[in-house]
Design a protein around this motif. Structure first.
Motif, short mmCIF file in Angstrom:
data_model
loop_
_atom_site.label_atom_id
_atom_site.label_comp_id
_atom_site.label_asym_id
_atom_site.label_seq_id
_atom_site.Cartn_x
_atom_site.Cartn_y
_atom_site.Cartn_z
N LEU A 48 0.67 -1.74 -0.16
CA LEU A 48 0.70 0.29 -0.40
C LEU A 48 0.61 1.24 -0.22
CD1 LEU A 48 -2.79 0.13 2.61
CD2 LEU A 48 -3.10 0.11 -0.01
N SER A 49 1.49 0.85 0.96
CA SER A 49 2.51 2.34 1.26
C SER A 49 3.49 2.94 -0.17
CB SER A 49 3.57 2.53 1.94
OG SER A 49 3.08 1.68 3.25
N SER A 50 3.14 2.94 -1.64
CA SER A 50 3.56 3.29 -2.93
C SER A 50 3.27 4.74 -3.61
CB SER A 50 3.40 2.09 -3.34
OG SER A 50 2.18 1.87 -4.53
N PRO A 51 3.97 5.56 -4.03
CA PRO A 51 3.99 6.09 -5.13
C PRO A 51 2.37 5.82 -5.56
CG PRO A 51 5.90 6.06 -5.64
CD PRO A 51 5.34 4.61 -4.57
N GLN A 52 1.97 4.40 -6.30
CA GLN A 52 1.63 3.97 -7.24
C GLN A 52 0.03 4.04 -6.38
OE1 GLN A 52 4.41 2.62 -6.84
NE2 GLN A 52 5.04 2.45 -9.06
N THR A 53 -0.33 3.70 -5.42
CA THR A 53 -1.20 3.32 -4.73
C THR A 53 -1.70 5.31 -4.60
OG1 THR A 53 -0.56 1.66 -3.59
CG2 THR A 53 -2.67 3.20 -2.81
N TRP A 54 -0.93 6.22 -4.30
CA TRP A 54 -1.15 7.23 -4.05
C TRP A 54 -1.58 8.08 -5.47
CZ3 TRP A 54 -1.68 10.57 -0.55
CH2 TRP A 54 -2.22 12.17 -0.63
N ASN A 55 -1.11 7.65 -6.50
CA ASN A 55 -1.38 8.51 -7.73
C ASN A 55 -2.68 8.00 -8.08
OD1 ASN A 55 0.77 9.84 -7.80
ND2 ASN A 55 1.91 8.79 -8.90
N ARG A 56 -3.29 6.69 -7.72
CA ARG A 56 -4.13 5.82 -8.17
C ARG A 56 -5.34 6.59 -6.91
NH1 ARG A 56 -2.83 0.60 -7.83
NH2 ARG A 56 -4.04 0.15 -6.22
N ASP A 57 -5.19 6.13 -5.50
CA ASP A 57 -6.18 6.95 -4.78
C ASP A 57 -5.64 6.84 -4.19
OD1 ASP A 57 -8.18 6.05 -3.48
OD2 ASP A 57 -9.02 4.35 -3.92
N PRO A 58 -5.11 8.27 -3.87
CA PRO A 58 -5.24 8.85 -2.37
C PRO A 58 -5.92 8.90 -0.91
CG PRO A 58 -4.93 10.88 -4.09
CD PRO A 58 -5.51 9.55 -4.46
N GLY A 59 -7.17 8.64 -1.07
CA GLY A 59 -7.92 8.42 -0.07
C GLY A 59 -8.24 7.13 0.05
N LEU A 60 -7.17 5.91 -0.70
CA LEU A 60 -7.36 4.78 0.27
C LEU A 60 -6.22 5.03 0.71
CD1 LEU A 60 -7.46 1.53 -0.52
CD2 LEU A 60 -6.70 1.66 -1.92
N LEU A 61 -5.15 5.75 0.07
CA LEU A 61 -4.01 5.59 0.88
C LEU A 61 -3.88 6.05 2.28
CD1 LEU A 61 -0.26 5.71 -0.57
CD2 LEU A 61 -0.54 6.58 0.92
N TRP A 62 -4.92 7.61 2.40
CA TRP A 62 -5.00 7.85 3.71
C TRP A 62 -5.97 6.93 4.17
CZ3 TRP A 62 -2.71 11.09 7.20
CH2 TRP A 62 -1.62 11.86 6.31
N GLU A 63 -6.38 6.25 3.73
CA GLU A 63 -7.73 5.97 4.95
C GLU A 63 -6.99 4.62 5.71
OE1 GLU A 63 -10.77 3.49 3.64
OE2 GLU A 63 -11.80 3.05 4.24
N PHE A 64 -5.73 4.19 4.42
CA PHE A 64 -4.99 2.57 5.32
C PHE A 64 -3.89 3.86 6.37
CE2 PHE A 64 -0.47 1.37 5.56
CZ PHE A 64 -0.86 0.54 5.76
N TYR A 65 -3.89 5.33 6.10
CA TYR A 65 -2.69 5.89 7.15
C TYR A 65 -3.36 6.38 8.15
CZ TYR A 65 1.65 5.08 4.78
OH TYR A 65 2.51 5.31 4.37
#
Ligand code: OAD
Length: 264
Positions: A48-65
């Motif tokens: 999950l901790s990847s620039p690819q996830t961030w670029n695709r879905d920053p909301g998902l990444l923030w939900e995880f963080y």
């Protein structure tokens, strides 16, 4: 090496460098990355901790963080963190050099009182603006009101959808991201330089609770060894560092370190 031989080595050490990984925080109740607790929903925390996830879905990444920060909020340093803070204090008092390099983003070394610390992979409690690069401390949970109650790690949890407006913002209007080094990203140059210098210029390199699978951290023991340092490992299990280590102390960091460093 026996405990007493290590303690004699320590007594004669002018420059001590310590490298820590997730294992040092395991006894604080924080799951390691490659252990059983390294999953969130169906994702590996590491993927999950990847620039690819961030670029695709920053909301998902923030939900995880947001979930991750929430689960870390009440975690406290354990005897391993305190032992390392205490040995640093003693080294300072004797005008000996000490530096701690950590891959952990939980800041528990700082909370325990360690001062000379390089956080190679950043911090869960720092945010960086994607627009102006300003780094700020932030301990808000939820990160914005939109994330209240979200982030259940249950694989069956319904995935929420977040819009750009829901994400945390900088004063300049840019979107804020965790100030953490993600997979595929480079380390900050000054952290890289400091870690190399501390590994090159030490007499004793103590490696605690890391699987030593992630570079560049994994290469630091070899740098220390080639520069003439003794390499000593404290870990529950055998790791890649064993190839260059002079001595191993198998077991839990929170039980071994206070005794080994004679700070209990
Ligand atoms: P890992 O999860 O890969 O390894 C944890 C290590 O700690 C393992 O070798 C365990 O045997 C050991 N361990 C577990 N409990 C312990 C205890 N109580 N005492 C001593 N050792 C114990 O974690 P790291 O090596 O830290 O990167 O992982 C390195 C990096 O990979 C992390 O910083 C993270 C991850 O992807 C980023 O987030 C960029």
């Amino acid at each position: 090496m026996s405990k007493s031989a290590f303690q004699e080595l320590l007594a004669n050490t002018r420059r001590l460098t310590v490298l820590t990984g997730a294992g040092v925080s395991a006894e604080s109740g924080i799951p390691t990355f490659r252990g059983a607790g390294g999953l969130w929903r169906t994702y590996q925390a590491t993927e999950l901790s990847s620039p690819q996830t961030w670029n695709r879905d920053p909301g998902l990444l923030w939900e995880f963080y947001n979930y991750w920060r929430g689960s870390m909020r009440d975690k406290k340093p354990n005897p391993a963190h305190y032992a390392l803070a205490e040995i640093e204090k003693r080294f300072r008092k004797d005008n000996r050099l000490f530096h701690l390099i950590t891959q952990n983003i939980d800041d528990l070394h700082l909370e325990a009182g360690s001062q000379s610390v390089t956080r190679m992979h950043g911090s869960l409690w720092l945010l960086r603006c994607c627009q102006c690069s300003l780094v700020t401390k932030n301990q808000d949970i939820p990160i914005t009101p939109a994330f209240e109650g979200s982030g259940s790690p249950d694989p069956k949890a319904k995935q929420s959808k977040f819009s750009k407006e829901d994400l945390p913002k900088c004063y300049c209007g840019g979107i804020l991201r965790p100030h953490v080094v993600w997979f595929g990203e480079s380390l900050a140059l000054e952290d890289m330089e400091k870690s190399h210098e501390a590994s090159r210029e030490c007499d004793l390199f103590l490696v605690v609770g890391t699987s030593a699978l992630v570079y560049p951290a994994a290469g630091l023991s070899t740098i220390a060894k080639r520069s003439g340092a003794k390499v000593v490992v404290v870990n529950l299990e055998p790791t890649a560092t064993d190839e260059v280590s002079d001595f191993n102390f198998p077991g839990k960091a929170g039980e071994i370190l206070p005794d080994l460093l004679m700070v209990n």
